[in-house]
Write a protein that holds these residues in place. Structure first.
Motif, PDB file in Angstrom:
ATOM      1  N   ASP A  46       0.828  -1.203   0.000  1.00 31.81           N
ATOM      2  CA  ASP A  46       0.000   0.000   0.000  1.00 31.81           C
ATOM      3  C   ASP A  46       0.866   1.259   0.000  1.00 31.81           C
ATOM      4  N   VAL A  86      -3.967  -3.054  -4.160  1.00 28.10           N
ATOM      5  CA  VAL A  86      -4.235  -1.794  -3.474  1.00 28.10           C
ATOM      6  C   VAL A  86      -4.472  -0.721  -4.520  1.00 28.10           C
ATOM      7  N   ASP A  87      -5.557   0.060  -4.365  1.00 30.81           N
ATOM      8  CA  ASP A  87      -5.856   1.073  -5.372  1.00 30.81           C
ATOM      9  C   ASP A  87      -5.207   2.415  -5.034  1.00 30.81           C
ATOM     10  N   ASN A  89      -6.365   5.061  -3.883  1.00 29.34           N
ATOM     11  CA  ASN A  89      -6.842   5.663  -2.643  1.00 29.34           C
ATOM     12  C   ASN A  89      -6.496   4.841  -1.411  1.00 29.34           C
ATOM     13  N   ASN A  90      -5.617   3.852  -1.597  1.00 27.98           N
ATOM     14  CA  ASN A  90      -5.125   2.991  -0.520  1.00 27.98           C
ATOM     15  C   ASN A  90      -6.171   2.010  -0.007  1.00 27.98           C
ATOM     16  N   ASN A  91      -7.205   1.779  -0.783  1.00 23.46           N
ATOM     17  CA  ASN A  91      -8.134   0.703  -0.459  1.00 23.46           C
ATOM     18  C   ASN A  91      -7.508  -0.628  -0.835  1.00 23.46           C
ATOM     19  N   TRP A  93      -8.069  -4.444  -1.950  1.00 23.51           N
ATOM     20  CA  TRP A  93      -9.078  -5.269  -2.612  1.00 23.51           C
ATOM     21  C   TRP A  93      -8.628  -6.727  -2.571  1.00 23.51           C
ATOM     22  N   LYS A 102     -13.488  -5.133  -0.253  1.00 22.63           N
ATOM     23  CA  LYS A 102     -12.663  -3.923  -0.187  1.00 22.63           C
ATOM     24  C   LYS A 102     -12.511  -3.500   1.268  1.00 22.63           C
ATOM     25  N   PHE A 103     -11.265  -3.199   1.654  1.00 27.36           N
ATOM     26  CA  PHE A 103     -10.988  -2.698   3.004  1.00 27.36           C
ATOM     27  C   PHE A 103     -10.506  -1.262   2.894  1.00 27.36           C
ATOM     28  N   ASP A 104     -11.225  -0.328   3.517  1.00 24.60           N
ATOM     29  CA  ASP A 104     -10.884   1.093   3.423  1.00 24.60           C
ATOM     30  C   ASP A 104     -10.067   1.588   4.606  1.00 24.60           C
ATOM     31  N   TRP A 108     -14.853  -3.446   5.952  1.00 25.38           N
ATOM     32  CA  TRP A 108     -14.857  -4.256   4.740  1.00 25.38           C
ATOM     33  C   TRP A 108     -16.194  -4.133   4.025  1.00 25.38           C
ATOM     34  N   THR A 109     -16.146  -4.037   2.693  1.00 29.65           N
ATOM     35  CA  THR A 109     -17.345  -4.011   1.857  1.00 29.65           C
ATOM     36  C   THR A 109     -17.169  -5.068   0.773  1.00 29.65           C
TER      37      THR A 109
END
Length: 407
Positions: A46, A86-87, A89-91, A93, A102-104, A108-109
């Motif tokens: 990340d 990791v995207d 925006n630091n999410n 996946w 997804k972990f923000d 988790w979503t």
């Protein structure tokens, strides 16, 4: 969520070729804090340089000191992970056979076909430069921009719906490695497909990895070796065992900031897996004999310090290139003097973190000395008169300095 403190580091120093060129392997297993040694979901890094590992029993985060484990009790859709990314925006996946989570950083979503994902069996995840995320499946590709899901199949121009890999180049073009369809480049409007039918020099139409260097060259990984394309996407070169690859079964390719190409190589019952590095002219390979934790290499990642993290079938290996050893202590956590030394080496440890309790000295092949540190001291003097003249490495925690002994 479980947090575990790293307790043991296994270090192996290796000598590559006739020149003094040290590599340090550090291996991590369940002993150190991994929830499982089968890192089937791979590894991602990340923006804070934390390492994330997808295992067969959940996800592990490593901040170079502590391990934190997440599983279904925390909100992960399934504990058996297939991929991780990791995207922008630091999410974080995580792909599974039951959708993607997804972990923000706090919650988790989960997303499935009910939300717009083309298939719940997610094979690979890649982050786009615009913040969107791409998901590879055996039914095609899905893109999620945070609001809308968009799916792509052969109807849209893909050569195959069975996608095994996704890479994004500096211009935002997506490169899809397919099964039986070669590699496909998507420029956000049109698919351009490259296969053995259109480029007879391509090693194979089954593409399992795509690495992109800083000049825009693409390294197309197959089970027959690697084909390199130039920045205009023309064939440039092929690489296989005759060129220096350890074996031809390419599983992953990553490129560090120095344009070294790192290749993870598959293992089966008859073939030993390993790591091969290409510096633009020479291939160098590393296996279990050099300190790699397992012969089955699954995925690779390169962190902000150009350290290579290797997910395997029996733990994680960290491969640190010590050819640029003086750069590993840029935070000035300690100083050594005089350098060169003759009989006594002094180490200023006044800036050292308190959790570092040992000082270690290595030559090019093995650890030769180890001392306990007293945090109340601002410096320590080490006798080196019994060591042979030559080059050595002094390690304190994650920082290393090179020094010379003369006579």
């Amino acid at each position: 969520m479980k947090t575990i403190i790293n307790r043991l580091i296994i270090l192996v120093l290796i000598l590559s070729g006739s020149a003094v060129k040290s590599q340090v392997f550090t291996n991590y297993t369940t002993v150190e804090g991994l929830p499982d040694n089968f890192i089937i979901g791979g590894v991602a890094v990340d923006t804070n340089n934390n390492k994330w590992f997808g295992t067969a029993v959940g996800v592990a985060k490593f901040d170079d000191v502590n391990w934190t484990v997440y599983d279904t009790a925390d909100g992960l859709v399934d504990n058996y992970t297939s991929c991780i990314a990791v995207d922008k925006n630091n999410n974080v996946w995580v792909g599974t056979n039951f959708g993607v989570s997804k972990f923000d950083g706090s919650a988790w979503t989960t997303y499935t076909t009910a939300d717009g994902l083309i298939d719940n069996g997610v094979i690979y995840i890649a982050a786009d430069i615009d913040g969107s995320v791409w998901f590879a499946t055996t039914a095609g590709v899905s893109k999620y921009d945070g609001v809308t899901w968009t799916d792509f199949t052969t109807t849209d121009g893909l050569p195959s719906n069975n996608i095994d890999y996704i890479a994004v180049d500096a211009a935002g073009n997506k490169w899809f490695g397919t099964v039986m369809g070669g590699v496909s480049m998507y420029d956000n409007s049109t698919f351009t497909n490259i296969s053995m039918a259109t480029m007879d020099s391509l090693q194979d139409d089954n593409v399992f990895a795509v690495g992109i260097d800083n000049s825009g060259h693409k390294f197309i990984g197959t089970w027959y070796g690697i084909s390199e394309l130039d920045n205009a996407n023309n064939w440039f070169a092929n690489y296989d065992t005759a060129s220096g690859l350890y074996n031809n079964y390419v599983r992953d390719i990553k490129v560090d900031s120095n344009d070294n190409v790192w290749v993870g190589l598959f293992a089966d019952y008859n073939t030993q897996g390993g790591i091969s590095k290409f510096d633009g002219s020479t291939w160098t390979s590393y296996t279990m004999a050099d300190g790699l934790v397992d012969k089955q290499v699954i995925r690779l990642a390169v962190d902000k310090n150009n350290v290579v993290w290797i997910a395997t079938g029996n733990g994680v290996s960290k491969l640190q290139d010590f050819s640029g050893i003086t750069e590993s202590n840029t935070d000035n956590t300690f100083r050594i003097f005089p350098n060169p030394a003759t009989d006594l080496l002094k180490v200023d440890i006044s800036g050292l973190p308190q959790e570092v309790t040992n000082i270690e000295i290595y030559n090019a092949t093995q650890k030769v000395r180890e001392y306990s540190l007293n945090s109340n001291f601002g410096s320590i003097s080490i006798p080196v008169n019994e060591l042979n003249a030559g080059m050595y490495f002094l390690r304190l925690g994650n920082s290393v300095e090179k020094f010379i002994i003369t006579r």
